[in-house]
Design an enzyme around this catalytic site. Structure first.
Site, PDB file in Angstrom:
ATOM      1  CB  CYS A  58      24.592  36.828  56.298  1.00 20.06           C
ATOM      2  SG  CYS A  58      24.888  35.097  56.715  1.00 20.06           S
ATOM      3  CG  HIS A  88      24.574  24.958  52.096  1.00 17.98           C
ATOM      4  ND1 HIS A  88      23.298  25.137  52.553  1.00 17.98           N
ATOM      5  CD2 HIS A  88      24.959  23.755  52.567  1.00 17.98           C
ATOM      6  CE1 HIS A  88      22.933  24.083  53.252  1.00 17.98           C
ATOM      7  NE2 HIS A  88      23.921  23.231  53.280  1.00 17.98           N
ATOM      8  CG  HIS A 175      18.538  23.518  54.416  1.00 19.65           C
ATOM      9  ND1 HIS A 175      19.067  23.986  55.592  1.00 19.65           N
ATOM     10  CD2 HIS A 175      19.135  24.242  53.438  1.00 19.65           C
ATOM     11  CE1 HIS A 175      19.943  24.949  55.328  1.00 19.65           C
ATOM     12  NE2 HIS A 175      20.002  25.118  54.020  1.00 19.65           N
ATOM     13  CD  GLU A 177      17.792  27.689  59.098  1.00 19.71           C
ATOM     14  OE1 GLU A 177      18.640  28.204  58.341  1.00 19.71           O
ATOM     15  OE2 GLU A 177      16.724  28.255  59.379  1.00 19.71           O
ATOM     16  CB  THR A 245      16.795  31.766  58.722  1.00 22.27           C
ATOM     17  OG1 THR A 245      17.858  30.919  58.285  1.00 22.27           O
ATOM     18  CG2 THR A 245      16.523  31.546  60.187  1.00 22.27           C
ATOM     19  CB  SER A 313      23.466  28.418  48.933  1.00 19.56           C
ATOM     20  OG  SER A 313      22.974  29.653  49.390  1.00 19.56           O
ATOM     21  CG  ASN A 315      21.228  32.732  51.086  1.00 19.86           C
ATOM     22  OD1 ASN A 315      21.668  33.676  50.453  1.00 19.86           O
ATOM     23  ND2 ASN A 315      22.019  31.797  51.609  1.00 19.86           N
TER      24      ASN A 315
HETATM   25  S1  SF4 Z   1      20.226  32.674  59.639  1.00 21.88           S
HETATM   26 FE1  SF4 Z   1      21.600  31.939  58.035  1.00 21.88          FE
HETATM   27  S2  SF4 Z   1      21.433  33.485  56.399  1.00 21.88           S
HETATM   28 FE2  SF4 Z   1      20.589  34.408  58.261  1.00 21.88          FE
HETATM   29  S3  SF4 Z   1      22.278  35.556  59.208  1.00 21.88           S
HETATM   30 FE3  SF4 Z   1      22.235  33.510  60.116  1.00 21.88          FE
HETATM   31  S4  SF4 Z   1      23.642  32.277  58.897  1.00 21.88           S
HETATM   32 FE4  SF4 Z   1      23.143  34.109  57.708  1.00 21.88          FE
END
Ligand code: SF4
Length: 406
Positions: A58, A88, A175, A177, A245, A313, A315
């Site tokens: 991404c 990850h 996590h 984040e 996210t 990961s 996502n």
């Molecule tokens: S929040 Fe995480 S998954 Fe979304 S664009 Fe940023 S790095 Fe990528």
């Protein structure tokens, strides 16, 4: 004497062009480029692969990895550290180690020893407020790769804290984040947070909001998932929703609606505006990758799906959950998981993504004859070369079984 001010790079290090070739060599795939150009389809003998239209790196991961390479170039002769995994994906992290970037989480490293001469890269999912302050106080040069989409969530959580709303964070409490996001609430003395993993946990809290309950039992149930001093009877009177996210978008939206309904039931429609807030904080890259596998499974009927990405990961795990609801799905970390046309190593779909090392081996995963249609996608931290190698390996297995047959 005052402490040296940290140098914080948030906008690249003017070395983008210098590292572009290295990045392409490490992570690009000519095969994947060709599959993209062929309407996201690859055919070879009895094998047909349908690749999701959005997959892999991404924008946030692209930028983080780019900054890490730039940092290595920009500060030759200095120690360059990462606070932990930059993203990850084990392959990407190992590549960075081989570039000479040291991981503070590796055995033998000690963050207490960092000082003015050291460069520290902060990962795409950010670090906690406390960790940031500590590194700043140590005088390190910081290269901040925190993704803009994560910063957007932080902005909302800080605003909740400022205005006296408890941040209800849909995320995984361990996590990185979510830990970093939760810490933002503590920038204000009145800031509070509570992390809910899924609908089940959200329902427990919503039930408490509607009917009250035993605060000690609630605190025990959510041990480790709320801010210091959290009092359910006080801190659930005004709530604001946010999320990690990379969660399942449909689930995050549903959880937001569950809290809205609970607050409405408890305090009435008129009070809603002053007691409930929500922002859509799923990042667009996560959403696009989830939408793309849903579209793939609407338009194609693969025999199986392969979802490629680190086992921790979030996502990637959520992409696997979406696929597994429709078709036999294997979440694999890399091409090495494809042991043979008979055996595959994979992470069971639905296992907690923070539990590392959980993997099983299945047999008979590839039908030995006949046309084989495989759906393929990759999480936001999986580079294209890994995707390309998986396609090549599949092609090899199908060619082998064809030979055996003939
Ligand atoms: S929040 Fe995480 S998954 Fe979304 S664009 Fe940023 S790095 Fe990528």
């Amino acid at each position: 004497m005052s402490a040296p001010q940290p140098l914080i790079f948030r906008k690249g290090l003017d070395m983008k062009e210098a590292v572009a070739g290295e990045l392409a060599a490490a992570y690009d795939s000519a095969l994947v480029d060709r599959v993209r150009e062929s309407d996201f389809q690859f055919t070879s003998g009895r094998l047909i692969v349908h690749l999701a239209r959005e997959f892999g790196f991404c924008y946030g991961v692209d930028r983080a990895v780019d900054y890490a390479y730039q940092a290595r170039r920009r500060f030759p002769g200095r120690n360059v550290f990462l606070t932990g995994e930059i993203i990850h994906n084990p392959y990407v992290n190992d590549r960075l180690r081989s570039e000479g970037i040291r991981f503070l989480t590796d055995p033998g490293e000690n963050a207490d020893r960092l000082g003015n001469d050291d460069v520290v890269i902060l990962p795409a999912f950010g670090v906690t407020v406390r960790e940031m302050a500590r590194l700043s106080n140590q005088g390190c040069t910081l290269v901040d790769t925190t993704c803009g989409s994560v910063l957007n969530v932080w902005k909302n959580v800080v605003r909740y804290a400022q205005d006296g709303y408890t941040a209800i964070i849909h995320g995984k409490v361990k996590h990185e984040e979510t830990r970093a996001t939760a810490s933002q609430a503590l920038k204000y003395p009145q800031g509070r947070y509570l992390v809910v993993l899924d609908r089940v946990e959200a329902a427990i809290v919503c039930d408490y909001i509607r009917h009250d309950g035993d605060p000690a039992a609630l605190l025990e149930r959510f041990a480790g998932a709320f801010s210091p001093g959290f009092d359910p009877d006080v801190d659930l009177q005004r709530v604001g929703c946010a999320n990690q996210t990379t969660m399942l978008m449909t689930e995050s939206l549903e959880i937001g609606e569950m809290f809205r309904a609970a607050m409405r039931d408890r305090y009435g429609e008129e009070a809603l505006a002053s007691r409930f807030r929500a922002f859509d904080t799923i990042c667009s890259a996560t959403q696009e990758r989830q939408d793309a596998v849903i579209a793939l499974l609407e338009h194609q009927t693969p025999d199986l799906m392969l979802v490629i990405g680190g086992y921790n990961s979030s996502n990637t795990c959520n992409l696997a959950r979406i696929c597994a609801a429709k078709v036999r799905t294997y979440h694999i970390a890399d091409p090495g998981c494809l042991l043979s046309g008979d055996e595959i190593r994979h992470r069971p779909v639905g296992a907690p993504s923070t539990t590392s090392g959980l993997e099983e081996t299945s047999r008979g995963w590839l039908p030995p004859t006949g046309t084989l249609v495989v759906g393929l996608t990759a999480g936001a931290s999986t580079p294209n070369n890994i995707v390309g190698e998986v396609i090549r390996k599949l092609e090899g297995f199908c060619a082998d079984t064809q030979k055996v047959k003939s």
